[in-house]
Design a protein around this motif. Structure first.
Motif, mmCIF file in Angstrom:
data_model
loop_
_atom_site.group_PDB
_atom_site.id
_atom_site.type_symbol
_atom_site.label_atom_id
_atom_site.label_comp_id
_atom_site.label_asym_id
_atom_site.label_seq_id
_atom_site.Cartn_x
_atom_site.Cartn_y
_atom_site.Cartn_z
ATOM 1 N N MET A 1 0.935 4.727 1.351
ATOM 2 C CA MET A 1 0.291 5.498 2.412
ATOM 3 C C MET A 1 0.811 6.930 2.342
ATOM 4 O O MET A 1 2.023 7.167 2.347
ATOM 5 N N LYS B 1 0.837 -1.193 0.000
ATOM 6 C CA LYS B 1 0.000 0.000 0.000
ATOM 7 C C LYS B 1 0.878 1.252 0.000
ATOM 8 O O LYS B 1 1.862 1.342 0.743
ATOM 9 N N GLN C 1 -4.643 6.256 1.035
ATOM 10 C CA GLN C 1 -3.877 5.101 0.586
ATOM 11 C C GLN C 1 -4.335 4.648 -0.797
ATOM 12 O O GLN C 1 -5.414 5.011 -1.280
#
Length: 622
Positions: free
Chosen positions: A580, A578, A594
């Protein structure tokens, strides 16, 4: 379109996986035609032999009299069209080896019974005959189509097949870039040109014509595939040509004092496993705001925002700006295992003003604050940190503001081991690295050296500036950032007014991923986020750039606070697949957004601004 600018690149063509680039070479005898060869479209070597263009009497043609070379295969020979720079007429030439060209003569077309000279760049559609006729698109301003059986006598349609469109990217004069046969018809690539501040700005558009009726338009794109070339603001740019290379469109540009630049843009989308969206977006986490002010902490009672971020040892570490009862910015600290729920948060600041240049200065006359650069509810202190791991230290840059003088960039560092044991007394003494008297913000240090040098990004309105330095040993008195390179706002885009680094860049397989913040002329006062991919070896060069914002301040916690309309990133990490991004909302709270990192990077590199790479050819004069 006749130009007075001395051209370096003349044309490009591709046959059997080989790319041939024609350009001017400079020697003591003067300029002459040269041709180089490439397999990948970027790295070129000298093609064996000496190219030459001769007229019908066998005399050598002056290289400065030709431009806009377009080459196609015509049975056993190669057929070239080129513009005569003095007259604007289109001439044709024949070659058997792509080296020795013999001019046949100026091209003419019968248009409704009138014989006229063909003007503007012209391109013959390769590998296409319609009832024994070859097809050519040409024009300067408008684009027309003509057909022939013998490559000499052409018959043109009565009316143009493409004209400029008011209010769109292609409202300027049109010229032909290239034409190709596809299974859906004839794909025409065309240039559109407009002038901004005396500089030509180019875009490439697409159109599709019926494969059996080349004058019949089936489709015309509303968006350009290349526009506003990044990294060459203020320089004259002239198109050299366009080719297809596997699954990419390659266009080449003659850039003033730079040489020839190649631009790559994917044209075949293919399968996209695990990819579900085409739009570039960041999704806010449902837990937002993830950090809020703490009323019981005098130093962070009013606002917490604009956090730097590190991902290491399985944790996300935030260093965030905080403002409390005394209206001075300090830095706090929080950690999280999942990157969203920050269950560990220090009760005291980890970094406070320690130098005069970040101390609070009050007005002796009124007793009030001198605050011409008031920001985030604070009248001075340490603001908006960015942090990078550089070798065995975490290097932090931040805005140092004394409440009176223009804010400047300061730099400090802490050993990695001391950071993770929370030994905050080991922060190095801060030093100013930007020049006095100039507002300079949004600075970060790259996490690794490039060609043995440290790279520092910073911002002087309205540009992102880039500096290469030998070391980080600034003295705060004589050595300051210079702004050697710049990345600029884009006219007509969402990021048209000013731009600044959001989070320090992250290395990816495509290059450096940079999350940035911007304000646009059409939406002043609202801070939005975008993304760029920067060249791995020359990070001042933008490869891809988001055409639309990744995130705009549209929800309550980005509008209800000390400053409405703010989504301001200072940190980003890639964790568990991910991306972020951590940002300040309304200068009051800390938020997170995200995206799947693989999908995000795929979309950015396949559906956003085109890629630029410098071809290994440079002007050989002066």
């Amino acid at each position: 379109m006749v130009s007075d600018v001395q051209q370096f690149g003349f044309g490009v063509c591709a046959f059997s996986g080989n790319i041939f680039l024609y350009y001017a070479a400079q020697s003591e005898e003067g300029r002459s035609l040269s041709v180089d060869l490439s397999r990948n479209g970027y790295e070129f070597v000298k093609f064996p032999g000496t190219p030459a263009v001769t007229d019908r009497d066998g005399m050598l043609v002056d290289v400065d009299s030709i431009s806009n070379m377009r080459v196609t295969k015509a049975d056993k020979d190669y057929f070239m069209t080129c513009s005569n720079r003095s007259t604007g007429d289109v001439e044709s030439a024949i070659s058997k080896d792509l080296l020795n060209w013999r001019v046949v003569g100026a091209l003419t077309a019968n248009r409704g019974g009138n014989i006229e000279l063909i003007k503007g760049p012209a391109a013959v559609v390769p590998d296409l005959k319609i009832r024994g006729h070859r097809v050519m698109y040409f024009g300067d301003g408008d684009i027309s189509v003509a057909v022939t059986k013998d490559l000499i006598g052409w018959k043109a349609g009565k009316n143009p097949v493409l004209s400029p469109r008011q209010g769109k990217f292609d409202e300027g004069p049109l010229t032909v870039a290239g034409a190709y046969r596809t299974d859906k018809g004839i794909a025409l690539l065309y240039y559109s040109r407009k002038v901004e501040n005396g500089i030509s700005v180019w875009a490439i558009g697409t159109a599709l014509f019926d494969g059996n009726a080349p004058e019949k338009l089936l489709y015309r794109g509303d968006e350009p595939i290349v526009e506003h070339l990044e990294g060459f603001g203020g320089k004259n740019v002239t198109p050299v040509g366009v080719i297809q290379l596997e699954d990419a469109l390659m266009s080449y540009w003659d850039v003033e004092n730079e040489g020839i630049v190649a631009v790559s843009h994917p044209v075949k989308r293919g399968e996209r496993p695990k990819m579900t969206r085409l739009q570039m977006v960041l999704n806010r986490v449902k837990e937002n705001p993830i950090l809020r002010p703490v009323a019981g902490h005098a130093w962070e009672s009013k606002a917490v925002f604009n956090p730097a971020a590190i991902y290491e040892n399985g944790k996300v570490h935030l260093i965030y700006r905080a403002v409390g009862d005394n209206d001075v910015s300090v830095l706090g600290y929080a950690t999280s295992d999942d990157g969203v729920n920050f269950d560990t948060r220090h009760a005291e600041p980890i970094y406070v003003p320690r130098a005069d240049f970040e101390g609070l200065h009050t007005s002796s006359g009124s007793g009030g604050y001198l605050s011409p650069f008031f920001s985030g509810g604070a009248y001075g202190g340490v603001e908006d940190p960015r942090i990078s791991k550089v070798e065995d230290k975490y290097v932090m840059t931040y805005v140092a503001y004394d409440g009176a003088n223009p804010p400047r960039v300061a730099l400090t560092s802490i050993p990695v081991d001391e950071f993770h044991t929370h030994n905050w007394d080991t922060w190095a003494q801060p030093v100013l690295i930007s020049a006095p008297g100039v507002v300079n913000k949004n600075a970060c240090v790259f996490p690794e050296k490039i060609d043995g040098k440290y790279v520092i990004f910073h911002r002087i309105y309205p540009h992102i500036l880039v500096d290469y330095v030998d070391d980080l040993k600034f003295d705060g008195k004589t050595k300051f950032l210079q702004g050697q390179y710049s990345i600029s706002p884009r006219d007509g885009y969402w990021d048209s007014r000013k731009i600044g680094v959001g989070a320090p860049p992250i290395r990816t397989e495509y290059g450096w991923l940079l999350i940035y913040q911007s304000v646009g002329e059409q939406d002043p006062g609202r801070y939005k986020m975008g993304a760029m991919i920067l060249d791995a070896r020359r990070p001042e060069r933008v490869l891809y750039r988001s055409k639309t914002p990744l995130l705009a301040p549209d929800v309550w916690y980005e509008n209800e606070g000390l400053k409405a309309g703010v989504a301001y990133p200072c940190g980003s990490v890639i964790k568990d697949g991910k991306l972020m991004v951590y940002y300040g909302g309304a200068d009051t709270v800390i938020c997170a957004a995200q995206a799947d990192s693989e999908e995000f990077l795929y979309n950015l590199t396949h559906y956003e601004q085109a890629q630029l790479n410098m071809v290994k050819i440079k002007p050989r004069w002066g």
